[in-house]
Scaffold this motif. Structure first.
Motif, mmCIF file in Angstrom:
data_model
loop_
_atom_site.group_PDB
_atom_site.id
_atom_site.type_symbol
_atom_site.label_atom_id
_atom_site.label_comp_id
_atom_site.label_asym_id
_atom_site.label_seq_id
_atom_site.Cartn_x
_atom_site.Cartn_y
_atom_site.Cartn_z
ATOM 1 N N MET A 164 0.343 11.966 -14.714
ATOM 2 C CA MET A 164 0.302 10.866 -13.761
ATOM 3 C C MET A 164 1.470 10.942 -12.789
ATOM 4 N N GLY A 165 2.584 11.517 -13.213
ATOM 5 C CA GLY A 165 3.694 11.713 -12.281
ATOM 6 C C GLY A 165 3.301 12.613 -11.131
ATOM 7 N N ASP A 166 2.601 13.704 -11.450
ATOM 8 C CA ASP A 166 2.139 14.625 -10.402
ATOM 9 C C ASP A 166 1.114 13.951 -9.496
ATOM 10 N N ARG A 167 0.187 13.211 -10.104
ATOM 11 C CA ARG A 167 -0.867 12.544 -9.322
ATOM 12 C C ARG A 167 -0.269 11.451 -8.428
ATOM 13 N N ALA A 168 0.711 10.715 -8.932
ATOM 14 C CA ALA A 168 1.343 9.661 -8.136
ATOM 15 C C ALA A 168 2.058 10.245 -6.928
ATOM 16 N N GLY A 172 -4.460 0.723 -12.717
ATOM 17 C CA GLY A 172 -3.519 1.826 -12.542
ATOM 18 C C GLY A 172 -3.535 2.407 -11.145
ATOM 19 N N GLY A 173 -3.836 1.578 -10.151
ATOM 20 C CA GLY A 173 -3.705 1.995 -8.754
ATOM 21 C C GLY A 173 -4.914 2.706 -8.203
ATOM 22 N N THR A 174 -5.142 3.944 -8.649
ATOM 23 C CA THR A 174 -6.292 4.727 -8.193
ATOM 24 C C THR A 174 -6.563 5.804 -9.234
ATOM 25 N N SER A 175 -7.541 6.646 -8.983
ATOM 26 C CA SER A 175 -8.006 7.597 -9.998
ATOM 27 C C SER A 175 -6.908 8.545 -10.463
ATOM 28 N N GLY A 176 -6.908 8.836 -11.759
ATOM 29 C CA GLY A 176 -6.001 9.819 -12.329
ATOM 30 C C GLY A 176 -6.527 11.227 -12.101
ATOM 31 N N PRO A 177 -5.866 12.241 -12.671
ATOM 32 C CA PRO A 177 -6.272 13.627 -12.457
ATOM 33 C C PRO A 177 -7.544 13.980 -13.219
ATOM 34 N N VAL A 178 -8.296 14.924 -12.694
ATOM 35 C CA VAL A 178 -9.561 15.343 -13.302
ATOM 36 C C VAL A 178 -9.354 15.835 -14.727
ATOM 37 N N GLU A 179 -8.285 16.605 -14.951
ATOM 38 C CA GLU A 179 -8.095 17.241 -16.251
ATOM 39 C C GLU A 179 -7.873 16.237 -17.383
ATOM 40 N N SER A 180 -7.538 14.990 -17.048
ATOM 41 C CA SER A 180 -7.329 13.986 -18.099
ATOM 42 C C SER A 180 -8.611 13.722 -18.880
ATOM 43 N N LEU A 181 -9.770 13.979 -18.269
ATOM 44 C CA LEU A 181 -11.035 13.730 -18.959
ATOM 45 C C LEU A 181 -11.196 14.608 -20.195
ATOM 46 N N SER A 182 -10.651 15.806 -20.165
ATOM 47 C CA SER A 182 -10.711 16.683 -21.340
ATOM 48 C C SER A 182 -9.926 16.089 -22.491
ATOM 49 N N LYS A 183 -8.758 15.536 -22.183
ATOM 50 C CA LYS A 183 -7.927 14.918 -23.218
ATOM 51 C C LYS A 183 -8.612 13.683 -23.798
ATOM 52 N N LEU A 228 0.831 -1.205 0.000
ATOM 53 C CA LEU A 228 0.000 0.000 0.000
ATOM 54 C C LEU A 228 0.862 1.249 0.000
ATOM 55 N N SER A 229 1.958 1.198 0.721
ATOM 56 C CA SER A 229 2.857 2.355 0.781
ATOM 57 C C SER A 229 3.387 2.729 -0.594
ATOM 58 N N ARG A 230 3.453 1.757 -1.497
ATOM 59 C CA ARG A 230 4.047 1.991 -2.815
ATOM 60 C C ARG A 230 3.007 1.928 -3.934
ATOM 61 N N LEU A 231 1.752 2.211 -3.593
ATOM 62 C CA LEU A 231 0.694 2.192 -4.597
ATOM 63 C C LEU A 231 0.984 3.150 -5.750
ATOM 64 N N ASP A 232 1.651 4.250 -5.438
ATOM 65 C CA ASP A 232 1.944 5.248 -6.477
ATOM 66 C C ASP A 232 2.817 4.681 -7.599
ATOM 67 N N ASP A 233 3.586 3.626 -7.311
ATOM 68 C CA ASP A 233 4.501 3.075 -8.307
ATOM 69 C C ASP A 233 3.781 2.473 -9.519
ATOM 70 N N GLY A 255 1.581 4.898 -13.194
ATOM 71 C CA GLY A 255 2.013 5.275 -14.534
ATOM 72 C C GLY A 255 1.401 4.420 -15.629
ATOM 73 N N LEU A 256 0.907 3.255 -15.268
ATOM 74 C CA LEU A 256 0.262 2.346 -16.211
ATOM 75 C C LEU A 256 -0.929 3.018 -16.904
ATOM 76 N N GLN A 257 -1.572 3.977 -16.212
ATOM 77 C CA GLN A 257 -2.753 4.631 -16.797
ATOM 78 C C GLN A 257 -2.408 5.380 -18.077
ATOM 79 N N ALA A 258 -1.211 5.913 -18.158
ATOM 80 C CA ALA A 258 -0.810 6.625 -19.374
ATOM 81 C C ALA A 258 -0.852 5.705 -20.582
ATOM 82 N N ASP A 259 -0.550 4.411 -20.371
ATOM 83 C CA ASP A 259 -0.576 3.459 -21.480
ATOM 84 C C ASP A 259 -2.001 3.084 -21.868
ATOM 85 N N VAL A 260 -2.914 3.085 -20.886
ATOM 86 C CA VAL A 260 -4.327 2.872 -21.208
ATOM 87 C C VAL A 260 -4.824 4.026 -22.064
ATOM 88 N N TRP A 261 -4.529 5.261 -21.656
ATOM 89 C CA TRP A 261 -4.983 6.433 -22.412
ATOM 90 C C TRP A 261 -4.380 6.464 -23.815
#
Length: 318
Positions: A138-142, A239-250, A110-115, A118-124
């Motif tokens: 995703m770097g900022d969100r992680a 991808g661990g948990t939710s990405g940033p809100v602004e990704s929805l625009s992209k 759990l401590s390293r969930l942020d690791d 980055g997988l979400q970028a590949d889904v997008w």
């Protein structure tokens, strides 16, 4: 099966359906090896060497002997101290429980969930969003998630399991990869001209979601309408948990018309509404159950039995 074999089977299940593909996964492992090799000897003790073979930091054996034989395991979406005590009570009644097998991570996983985020970028990227953009946001969100989990007492259930002599492991992203791939394949068959109502019917035909309907938290519309066409459907469950809100625009600009997720916060829902994206929430615990079932099928084929608890519903596809 030995605990080590169960662990290896779990993370390999995730690798087989990873959105990055086999080459992408090997690149992740190669970067980990390079990072480890370049560390001075005085620093290598800090490095989690499991990362050299397992690309999912949120999937680990948390305690127990890797060589222990496992014939039956208690499986739950969340295994906290209460579930560890439940296992002890069941053991006292004569139930065989060789392993506590959780979906959501605990301890160092759990401590390293942020690791794994980055997988979400590949889904997008598969849906037309620049991987450079995905990596940046995703770097900022992680980093935000790392700060959130850093002060938590993540070892509490692990310590309870250790004191009561239960091996304990968690399987997070491999299960999420599995449900993501399973549902995306079904959504791809629908095409872009199906309606949101038809999408709901597809989901409700899956046993884990049928159970959730009867429990009152089955697939539902968070944004959009029954008669609206789905357009391009993106399943967003790994991808661990939710990405940033602004990704929805992209995603909207890239042509995504409907998102199928496990859960979605209000800020994300409002942004989806603004971008005219349909949002269908299949369900959190039911989606986790589906992902875990797909992983556990491989274990059942090798004779491992399951006792389900804590929201997990066992459905065998063996």
């Amino acid at each position: 099966m030995k605990l080590r074999e169960i662990y290896e089977s779990a993370f390999r299940s995730g690798m087989a359906v990873d959105p990055r593909g086999s080459d992408g996964v090997q690149r992740v492992l190669g970067r980990a090896q390079k990072q480890f090799d370049e560390l001075p000897e005085s620093k290598k003790w800090e490095f989690d060497q499991e990362a050299l073979v397992n690309p999912y930091a949120d999937t680990r054996i948390l305690c127990g002997d890797p060589e222990q034989e496992v014939t039956r395991m208690l499986v739950g979406i969340d295994l906290e101290v209460g579930e560890v005590l439940l296992a002890q009570a069941l053991r006292a009644k004569g139930e065989t429980i060789d392993l506590l097998f959780a979906h959501h991570p605990a301890g160092r996983a759990l401590s390293r969930l942020d690791d794994v985020m980055g997988l979400q970028a590949d889904v997008w990227r598969k849906f037309g969003v620049s991987v450079a953009y995905g990596d940046a946001v995703m770097g900022d969100r992680a980093t935000e998630i790392m700060r959130a989990f850093h002060p938590r007492n993540n070892e509490e259930p692990v310590d309870a399991a250790r004191l009561l002599d239960f091996p304990f492991m968690c399987c997070h992203t491999p299960a999420d990869n599995s449900v993501n791939a399973f549902l995306q394949a079904q959504c791809d068959v629908m095409g872009e001209d199906g309606t949101v109502e038809e999408l709901l019917d597809v989901l409700k035909g899956i046993p884990e979601y049928r159970t959730a309907v009867l429990q009152g938290n089955g697939p539902t519309i968070f944004e959009g309408g029954l008669k609206r066409r789905t357009g391009k459907i993106m399943v967003d469950m790994t991808g661990g948990t939710s990405g940033p809100v602004e990704s929805l625009s992209k995603l909207a600009a890239a042509g995504v018309g409907t998102i199928v997720g496990m859960h979605m916060g209000e800020d994300h829902r409002k942004k989806a509404k603004e971008e005219h994206i349909n949002v269908v929430i299949a369900g959190h615990v039911s989606s986790d159950s589906l992902g875990m079932n797909l992983v556990i099928d491989n274990l059942e084929r090798n004779g491992v039995q399951v006792l389900d608890c804590s929201g997990f519903t066992r459905v065998s596809r063996v």
